[in-house]
Design a protein around this motif. Sequence first.
Motif: not given
Length: 331
Positions: A119-126, A202-214, A252-256, A260-261
């Motif tokens: 959910e959040g700032l994505v074109k294809k939530p679900g 429990y909530v954690e978070g990453l910057r988007l570029d960290e999340a995209l790192h391979p 259970v949930k990934i939110r964009f 900063e979360p």
Amino acid sequence: MPIPSRHRGFLHPIPSDITPRAVYEERRELLRLMAAGAAGAALAAWAGREAWAQVQRPGKLAALPGTPSAVAGAATMEKPTSYQDASSYNNFYEFGTDKADPARNAHTLKPDPWTVEIEGLVKKPGKYALEDLLRLSAQEERIYRLRCVEGWSMVIPWVGYSLAELVRRVEPLGSAKYVEFVTLADKARMPYIGSRVLDWPYVEGLRLDEALHPLTLLAFGMYGEVLPNQNGAPVRLVVPWKYGFKSAKSIVKIRFTEKEPATAWNKAAPQEYGFYSNVNPQVDHPRWSQATERRIGEDGLFAKKRKTLMFNGYEAQVGQLYSGMDLRKFF
């Protein structure tokens, strides 16, 4: 056994230097199995890991094999921690604050069926069933170091794929700057939910570029099997250059988001646990040094500690993400 102490109104475990001696004889057997000679060294190392896996893997959970990852930095030739140690010495506060609590208590977690909501700032939530997530990409094995803020480390063969595969599929909007991970908080299945240790879920978070790192892994298994409950079944995050608490379990949930979360440990003790939580031997925890670490299962209590590596040894792969940042301020 860690001895809890009071800190800011909640129980907070002091790091334990007691290392279990669970794999001494197995290591000697592993050396015997590996071929001798420089010409066969690389093959021997791989064959040794496979022989080690057959010895150490309990064979009680569903198999989840993965091909060796081709991502740079996604494998180490270091000796993996025994499955017994990796599955019995854990932080998973939903099941207790002692390192042995999750293995004792996590049988109440029911990882099937399971759904992860995007959910959040994505074109294809679900909503994605676990089976749908598993089909998104081929499973890879990645042998990553895991470094915990209390001063101990492990080497674990994880099974999963780059989180980037999922992130790109849901198409983040241009305004998305961060990714928030929300974990299960179910009092019926998690006996310590409701305790004062943390603000649940429990909530954690990453910057988007960290999340995209391979190197950032969406993990479904370890040691060729599905994740044990106490290790974050059925799906968790693995971010190998950060301290272990950044790798959210039982997601259970990934939110964009654009902002900063507010993450669990940063809310509980911001002077101790920064949002980034990159492994950095030069930035001490207020109550202990981070300059050294003890590898779990490594020849007992009196084994010499290892020097902690910058970014947990992944500086060549991820250092550029933090170029120009004051890593003492953004810790």
